[in-house]
Design a protein around this motif. Structure first.
Motif, PDB file in Angstrom:
ATOM      1  N   UNK A 140      -5.656 -12.122  -8.982  1.00 33.22           N
ATOM      2  CA  UNK A 140      -6.967 -11.468  -9.023  1.00 33.22           C
ATOM      3  C   UNK A 140      -7.872 -11.968  -7.900  1.00 33.22           C
ATOM      4  N   UNK A 141      -7.818 -13.245  -7.610  1.00 28.02           N
ATOM      5  CA  UNK A 141      -8.600 -13.798  -6.504  1.00 28.02           C
ATOM      6  C   UNK A 141      -8.159 -13.227  -5.166  1.00 28.02           C
ATOM      7  N   UNK A 142      -6.865 -13.100  -4.967  1.00 24.46           N
ATOM      8  CA  UNK A 142      -6.354 -12.536  -3.714  1.00 24.46           C
ATOM      9  C   UNK A 142      -6.762 -11.068  -3.574  1.00 24.46           C
ATOM     10  N   UNK A 143      -6.708 -10.303  -4.670  1.00 21.80           N
ATOM     11  CA  UNK A 143      -7.127  -8.903  -4.626  1.00 21.80           C
ATOM     12  C   UNK A 143      -8.621  -8.776  -4.315  1.00 21.80           C
ATOM     13  N   UNK A 144      -9.438  -9.640  -4.901  1.00 18.60           N
ATOM     14  CA  UNK A 144     -10.873  -9.606  -4.632  1.00 18.60           C
ATOM     15  C   UNK A 144     -11.158  -9.944  -3.167  1.00 18.60           C
ATOM     16  N   UNK A 145     -10.473 -10.919  -2.618  1.00 18.43           N
ATOM     17  CA  UNK A 145     -10.648 -11.292  -1.218  1.00 18.43           C
ATOM     18  C   UNK A 145     -10.240 -10.142  -0.302  1.00 18.43           C
ATOM     19  N   UNK A 146      -9.128  -9.477  -0.609  1.00 21.01           N
ATOM     20  CA  UNK A 146      -8.689  -8.342   0.200  1.00 21.01           C
ATOM     21  C   UNK A 146      -9.711  -7.208   0.132  1.00 21.01           C
ATOM     22  N   UNK A 147     -10.259  -6.983  -1.031  1.00 25.81           N
ATOM     23  CA  UNK A 147     -11.261  -5.916  -1.209  1.00 25.81           C
ATOM     24  C   UNK A 147     -12.540  -6.237  -0.419  1.00 25.81           C
ATOM     25  N   UNK A 148     -12.990  -7.492  -0.437  1.00 24.59           N
ATOM     26  CA  UNK A 148     -14.183  -7.878   0.316  1.00 24.59           C
ATOM     27  C   UNK A 148     -13.947  -7.725   1.813  1.00 24.59           C
ATOM     28  N   UNK A 149     -12.773  -8.076   2.285  1.00 25.39           N
ATOM     29  CA  UNK A 149     -12.453  -7.947   3.700  1.00 25.39           C
ATOM     30  C   UNK A 149     -12.461  -6.482   4.113  1.00 25.39           C
ATOM     31  N   UNK A 150     -11.890  -5.619   3.278  1.00 31.85           N
ATOM     32  CA  UNK A 150     -11.870  -4.185   3.568  1.00 31.85           C
ATOM     33  C   UNK A 150     -13.296  -3.624   3.609  1.00 31.85           C
ATOM     34  N   UNK A 151     -14.125  -4.028   2.666  1.00 31.09           N
ATOM     35  CA  UNK A 151     -15.502  -3.545   2.620  1.00 31.09           C
ATOM     36  C   UNK A 151     -16.294  -4.001   3.845  1.00 31.09           C
ATOM     37  N   UNK A 152     -16.052  -5.234   4.302  1.00 31.42           N
ATOM     38  CA  UNK A 152     -16.792  -5.714   5.472  1.00 31.42           C
ATOM     39  C   UNK A 152     -16.399  -4.931   6.723  1.00 31.42           C
ATOM     40  N   UNK A 153     -15.124  -4.537   6.835  1.00 34.12           N
ATOM     41  CA  UNK A 153     -14.719  -3.715   7.972  1.00 34.12           C
ATOM     42  C   UNK A 153     -15.374  -2.341   7.913  1.00 34.12           C
ATOM     43  N   UNK A 154     -15.472  -1.751   6.740  1.00 32.99           N
ATOM     44  CA  UNK A 154     -16.128  -0.456   6.593  1.00 32.99           C
ATOM     45  C   UNK A 154     -17.618  -0.546   6.936  1.00 32.99           C
ATOM     46  N   UNK A 155     -18.265  -1.582   6.462  1.00 27.83           N
ATOM     47  CA  UNK A 155     -19.697  -1.758   6.735  1.00 27.83           C
ATOM     48  C   UNK A 155     -19.924  -1.959   8.225  1.00 27.83           C
ATOM     49  N   UNK A 156     -19.104  -2.762   8.860  1.00 28.57           N
ATOM     50  CA  UNK A 156     -19.229  -3.001  10.298  1.00 28.57           C
ATOM     51  C   UNK A 156     -19.047  -1.707  11.076  1.00 28.57           C
ATOM     52  N   UNK A 157     -18.066  -0.903  10.684  1.00 33.04           N
ATOM     53  CA  UNK A 157     -17.837   0.382  11.349  1.00 33.04           C
ATOM     54  C   UNK A 157     -19.005   1.334  11.175  1.00 33.04           C
ATOM     55  N   UNK A 158     -19.580   1.373   9.975  1.00 33.91           N
ATOM     56  CA  UNK A 158     -20.720   2.253   9.729  1.00 33.91           C
ATOM     57  C   UNK A 158     -21.943   1.830  10.534  1.00 33.91           C
ATOM     58  N   UNK A 159     -22.184   0.530  10.622  1.00 36.36           N
ATOM     59  CA  UNK A 159     -23.328   0.035  11.403  1.00 36.36           C
ATOM     60  C   UNK A 159     -23.135   0.364  12.881  1.00 36.36           C
TER      61      UNK A 159
END
Length: 182
Positions: A26-45
């Motif tokens: 569960x910790x690994x899945x949460x970390x992967x999800x946060x990393x994916x979200x940060x890439x999306x946010x960076x792309x949108x900005x």
């Protein structure tokens, strides 16, 4: 060495290992999800920043067109309006944006449209300080005022609202506005 019969072993170690493995998964899945979200946010900005830069090209093109106007009192080609246009809830002029000019060159991946409306309530101006949004007279202009201060109009005083719409390849729109004097 004493042997413990298999019947008396309860598997407590196995249960603890399974619980720890589940927590780590569960910790690994949460970390992967946060990393994916940060890439999306960076792309949108980055996309939003690039669209604002494209809007600057629209502002400059619109301002050049406003300076070249032959008459401020007449609408011109679907991009210039001699009176203040009604706006929607977001402050965007309610006009046909498909009829506005598209800026060519210098804005790859973006479609840039602009419209300009003079911030006046009427087309033909008689007393500009009462019918338009105008630049205030500075103290150095005060000596140029006529006997009736309401008739005074500083040079290049009328305000124009430039509205620029930037649309990217995904259909995302960025709207910007600027007030300018001619």
């Amino acid at each position: 060495m004493k042997r413990i019969p298999l019947r008396s072993q309860r598997g407590m170690t196995m249960l603890m290992v399974l619980i720890l493995m589940t927590v780590m998964l569960l910790g690994a899945l949460a970390l992967a999800r946060m990393t994916e979200a940060s890439y999306l946010i960076t792309g949108n900005v980055a996309s939003k920043d690039a669209s604002v830069h494209a809007a600057e090209v629209g502002w400059n093109t619109a301002f050049t067109a406003v300076k070249a106007l032959a008459s401020e009192n007449d609408d011109n080609g679907g991009w210039y309006f001699a009176t203040t246009q009604p706006v929607d809830a977001n402050g965007i002029p309610a006009i046909n944006w498909d009829g506005t000019p598209t800026v060519a060159g210098g804005v790859e991946r973006y479609t840039v449209n602009y419209a300009v409306d003079r911030l006046c309530t009427i087309g033909e101006i008689t007393v500009a300080s009462r019918e338009c949004l105008v630049k205030l007279a500075s103290t150095t202009d005060a000596e140029d005022m006529s006997a009736n201060p309401l008739d005074y109009q500083p040079k290049n005083s009328r305000q124009f609202r430039i509205t620029v719409r930037v649309t990217d390849q995904r259909g995302t729109q960025t709207w910007t506005q600027a007030l300018v004097n001619r």
